[in-house]
Design an enzyme around this catalytic site. Structure first.
Site, PDB file in Angstrom:
ATOM      1  N   ARG A  69      43.254 -30.088   3.247  1.00 54.48           N
ATOM      2  CA  ARG A  69      43.602 -31.375   2.630  1.00 54.48           C
ATOM      3  C   ARG A  69      43.739 -31.141   1.129  1.00 54.48           C
ATOM      4  NH1 ARG A  69      39.782 -34.480   0.461  1.00 54.48           N
ATOM      5  NH2 ARG A  69      38.114 -33.923   1.899  1.00 54.48           N
ATOM      6  N   TYR A 111      33.423 -32.162  -5.792  1.00 53.26           N
ATOM      7  CA  TYR A 111      32.724 -31.321  -4.824  1.00 53.26           C
ATOM      8  C   TYR A 111      33.512 -30.069  -4.394  1.00 53.26           C
ATOM      9  CZ  TYR A 111      35.615 -34.242  -1.709  1.00 53.26           C
ATOM     10  OH  TYR A 111      36.660 -34.904  -1.112  1.00 53.26           O
ATOM     11  N   HIS A 138      40.336 -37.249   0.127  1.00 52.24           N
ATOM     12  CA  HIS A 138      40.124 -37.800   1.468  1.00 52.24           C
ATOM     13  C   HIS A 138      40.842 -39.134   1.581  1.00 52.24           C
ATOM     14  CE1 HIS A 138      38.203 -38.802   5.229  1.00 52.24           C
ATOM     15  NE2 HIS A 138      37.771 -39.929   4.702  1.00 52.24           N
TER      16      HIS A 138
END
Length: 373
Positions: A268, A281, A272
């Site tokens: 990805r 992160y 998200h």
């Protein structure tokens, strides 16, 4: 459990270099024409352009949320093209390319995430290609897909030997969903009943902010084997691998061979959702690793090696820009739906309690106009 090598046809440099594990699936590529290969590329480019435009529209306040699919086009386009018209496809909420291949009006996805509709599109409408509704409840649709596949069995459209009759169910979900009980239950029921399911996992490496290394101690494609569901791992950024392996799995499922499981390794690239910030992160080096494996760039190199020229690629870019402009124009004139719509689809038939609540809401809203008067 014995691990098996990842299936890959295209190298990172876009060269046709099948791995040993790909040989079993190589004959499925013989089904593809030059036009099919062009369409693979076209759909990947168009949906990425659509994805970018939708993200812009969300940032401009036209939607509360957008779910990017950037980076996963190869896994989605290849698998979607492998499905036959009579197959049923159950997406999660990021399968924009699958919806495009199956023929839905992509504005319906915008309307769904804008809150204008509750379902987005009617999966029973033949023009929507048996593409079922998006499901934001993680993994729950794997049970819907399994139930639907059991229904196909009982309707006698599995294992007849007639490719125009036999049907299967293709169910998409992400790596995070494999940690949900629903997916494990779907494996149990599909294996027990030998349903015509193909479970297609897009392992995009992150369940929001949780890396797959924390989610599972074994490669995810090995999980289903404990339930009796055979599995294979593919390079999900290789559209040819996605097509060939899914085509075989669907053929096996339609023919009565029971459920199959595919893990597509992908990434990805974006967030998200637009409410998420992956820079909090993820490491830049990790993203750069996957950007070099971009499914569109790789496939363009492959097509150019076959003789495709600038005219084709320029034409696809223009088509993608036009597509995005059309989505923008139609989004900007969307109007809010009638306020009573929320009551109209709770039951399949008129229900007195819904009628009463709808009338109460209409009176309540009218009271504001009376006060202003």
């Amino acid at each position: 459990m014995t691990e098996t090598p990842t299936v890959q046809f295209l190298s990172v440099e876009g060269e046709f270099a099948p791995t040993e594990s790909a040989e079993e699936y190589r004959s499925y590529l013989d089904r593809l024409s030059e036009t099919d290969l062009q369409d693979f590329y076209r759909k990947m480019v168009v949906v990425r352009r659509f994805d970018g435009e939708a993200t812009n529209l969300q940032r401009q306040g036209q939607m509360a949320l957008w779910v990017p699919s950037h980076g996963q086009e190869g896994a989605q386009v290849g698998s979607a093209f492998a499905a036959r018209p009579q197959d049923h496809l159950f997406p999660s909420y990021r399968e924009h390319a699958v919806g495009l291949v199956r023929g839905i009006d992509m504005l319906a996805i915008v309307e769904l995430l804008r809150g204008n509709t509750h379902g987005g599109w009617d999966p029973t409408d033949p023009t929507n290609g048996n593409f079922h509704g998006y499901c934001l409840v993680i993994g729950s649709h794997s049970l819907h897909a399994t139930g639907y596949a059991m229904g196909l069995q009982r309707d006698g459209v599995v294992g007849t030997g007639d490719p125009e009759v036999d049907a299967a169910v293709l169910c998409y979900f992400g790596d995070g969903a494999t940690s949900q009980g629903d997916v494990s239950e779907a494996f149990v029921f599909s294996a027990s009943s030998q349903t015509p399911n193909v479970f297609f996992l897009q392992n995009n490496q992150w369940a929001i902010s949780v890396p797959v290394s924390v989610q599972s101690r074994v490669p995810l494609y090995l999980r289903s084997r404990g339930f009796g569901v055979p599995s294979v791992q593919i390079d999900g950024n290789d559209v040819l691998a996605s097509y060939a392996v899914t085509a075989k799995a669907l053929d096996d499922a339609r023919g009565g061979g029971g459920p199959q499981f595919i893990e597509a390794l992908t990434y990805r690239i974006g967030a998200h959702t637009t409410s998420d910030d992956p820079t909090k992160y993820r490491e830049n080096a990790e993203q750069e690793f996957w950007v070099k494996r971009d499914p569109i760039v790789r496939f363009e190199k492959y097509l150019r090696s076959l003789g495709e020229g600038d005219a084709f690629f320029d034409g696809v870019k223009t088509e993608a820009d036009d597509f995005a402009a059309d989505i923008r124009a139609r989004t900007l004139v969307l109007e809010a739906p009638p306020i009573g719509t929320m009551f109209d689809h709770v039951y399949s038939e008129p229900h007195p309690v819904m009628t009463e609540q709808k009338l109460w809401l209409e009176r309540y809203e009218a009271s504001f106009q009376e006060e202003q008067a």
